[in-house]
Design an enzyme around this catalytic site. Sequence first.
Site, short mmCIF file in Angstrom:
data_model
loop_
_atom_site.label_atom_id
_atom_site.label_comp_id
_atom_site.label_asym_id
_atom_site.label_seq_id
_atom_site.Cartn_x
_atom_site.Cartn_y
_atom_site.Cartn_z
N ASP A 1 0.86 -1.17 0.00
CA ASP A 1 0.00 0.00 0.00
C ASP A 1 0.91 1.23 0.00
O ASP A 1 2.12 1.14 0.20
CB ASP A 1 -0.96 -0.03 1.19
CG ASP A 1 -2.19 0.83 0.93
OD1 ASP A 1 -3.21 0.61 1.57
OD2 ASP A 1 -2.11 1.71 0.04
C1 GLC Z 1 -4.30 4.31 -0.43
C2 GLC Z 1 -5.19 3.16 -0.01
C3 GLC Z 1 -5.24 2.06 -1.02
C4 GLC Z 1 -5.10 2.65 -2.40
C5 GLC Z 1 -3.69 3.19 -2.53
C6 GLC Z 1 -3.46 3.85 -3.89
O1 GLC Z 1 -3.59 4.79 0.68
O2 GLC Z 1 -4.95 2.58 1.25
O3 GLC Z 1 -6.47 1.36 -0.82
O4 GLC Z 1 -5.34 1.66 -3.39
O5 GLC Z 1 -3.36 4.08 -1.49
O6 GLC Z 1 -4.26 4.98 -4.00
#
Ligand code: GLC
Length: 739
Positions: free
Chosen positions: A281
Amino acid sequence: MKYYLPLAFVLTLSFSAAAQNQKIEKKIDSVLKLMTLDEKIGQLNQYTGDRDATGPITNNPNKLKDIRDGKLGSMLNVRGAKETREVQEVAMQSRMKIPLIFGLDVIHGYRVTFPIPLAEAASWDLAAMENAARVAARETAASGVHWTFAPMVDIARDPRWGRVMEGAGEDTYLGSKIAFARVKGFQGKGLGNLDAVMACAKHFAAYGAAIAGRDYAAVDMSDHTLWEVYLPPFKAAVDAGAATFMNSFNTLNGIPATGNAYLQRDILKDKWKYTGFVVSDWGSIGEMVDHGFAKNKTQAAELAIKAGSDMDMESRSYLPNLAKLVADKKVPVALIDDAVRRVLRKKFELGLFDDPYRFSNEARQEKELNSPENRKASLSMAEKSIVLLKNNNQVLPLAKNLKKIAVIGPLGKSEKDMQGFWSIAWEKDNLVSLYQGLKNKLGDKTELLYAKGCEISDSSKTGFAEAVEVAKQADVIVMAVGEALDMSGEAKSKTNIHIPGVQEDLIKAIQATGKPVVVLVMAGRPLIFNWTADNVPAIMYTWWLGSEAGNAMANVLFGDYNPAGKLPMTFPRDEGQIPVYYNYLSTGRPAKNDKDTRYRSAYLDLPNSPKFAFGYGLSYTTFEYADLALSATELKMDGKIEVSFTLKNTGKYDGEEVAQLYLQDKFASVVRPVKELKDFQKVMLKAGESKKITFLINKEKLSFYNQQLKWGAEAGDFKLMIGTASNNIKLEKDFALVE
Ligand code: GLC
């Protein structure tokens, strides 16, 4: 009628798939052989574009140079046929000319937004949810994007956590079915098709159990609960062929998911034999320093790659550190090769090595985005997602010959809030507010009045007087209250989940006029609104319904669509009850009812029961459950029991009912929940129509993880329950599982 393909044909199909896979593996080998270590590490690095940042941005003016130098394997938040082509052209200037993959958070629709996933879950309509994901995939792929960071499959039992809006609610069985359906929807006939995108099962794992419902907070639970409640939807995503996984920000029992080899290697890649890749993430690799799990980003990079995190989203830990870790013999190059192989495999499957620009086609984009067909799908999904919570004195459906209707409340004319959090590519093209939806339906036949009454979250009541005056002129008042779209979602945890501001006071003031009042609650999470629930005759939960919100609400208000939604999550009476969910474990002193509190597991100041239960939702018609029959009352381990009953539409409207099957294992080597959803059927019945409904019970439905985390069923006594809600069981019968 079941059609069995000739065995030869099936064998040919499977041989050709294996041959295709073999061919890709050979191509991967040949590319890997040509790559330097730096180029391999580049494939494990992902940066965001600058347009739709979805996390804390690190200023980096050299992105295009890094791409040209082969230092990136992927970008997120770059979208559009033109924009993706331009960035891909830069990647084609690199030495290896390995195409980038573009990822984006298409959580509930791309240009046409759909209801938020929690709302879609309320439809209990797996085919509709699969289709919604299919439409989103078509629009996403037509916009040059190869990969969506969805479905979010985190089970969530705590509405203080703002990301409940993004998932399928509290139940493992329903959540697993939805996970499977949405992955199938996004990936369609398979990667390589120009209307398919890679799915991404997230957030692995147990992110929804953040302590105190506070986003990003630690998660602490037994392995038994992890396996029993939180992992099954991820396994369903693997079974559906999810191309990628995303790990989660949280620690699990003291180990950050990003550095958790138990999760990413032992379970996902070894036990489940997963061949896709895991993206971190946003920044989660580097955040292991903040967790206090890594001394610095160099150690974070080592821990993450060893634990099975293949791609580094935006933490910039892999790029500057992995080569040295290999040189220092801290990280074997084989681990890098495995991660790169997984990434390259998806790029081959997407057909990007054949044509890096195949998804970046402006003509296809123009044709696909916001098409009438896509909007129709969104409207249908929105209608199915609405939950009728109350309809006393048949206030609903509204008559179409009303002279004056007043729309009152801060969300009555809102278009933006109807898009919900994680709506990333919508534009101002004909979004439909509640007011506009009523206008579209009623034309000039009915006069529409409007007063905002108050803001969503401030304390001023200066608009009340005008709102009351408007209400007095109307035959019926339709109120639109709830949350703004940035009050649920990522980093939107709340300790107070009552309807914000003075909106309930506004409802009281309007109710006091004595006119018929319908309240529509629009939100991304279960909210608390006890006074409204007890005093207003008609209430619908409309969540955030997307581009066609107003048209869907109007169709339901006037009975052109008979609501059939059922809550996918428990609604508490008070924050003090949280976590409150339907499939709780009994205790040695269970409270028999809300009044049974003496030396019982209960509160002095509130009943244990929720305000609205999991699986609850009304219809404009009524249903009768009768004639429950089991083909046997003893189930052999390898046998099955057929369950049947008669469902009758006893009202005057055609309508759909979600008949729910719950099981209770009365005693076992591990205490089991008082009931668990184990099947459901959504059935359309005409007014007066009856239908025989059947379910099958086998030992799989009775199985659970025992103390040694071994999956299986134990002989013993069970109760079977059929209900219209988890707290409204209509039929029940006991049976036994025998060796
Ligand atoms: C965010 C979220 C995740 C998302 C990623 C890209 O912090 O936790 O669900 O897909 O970053 O945007």
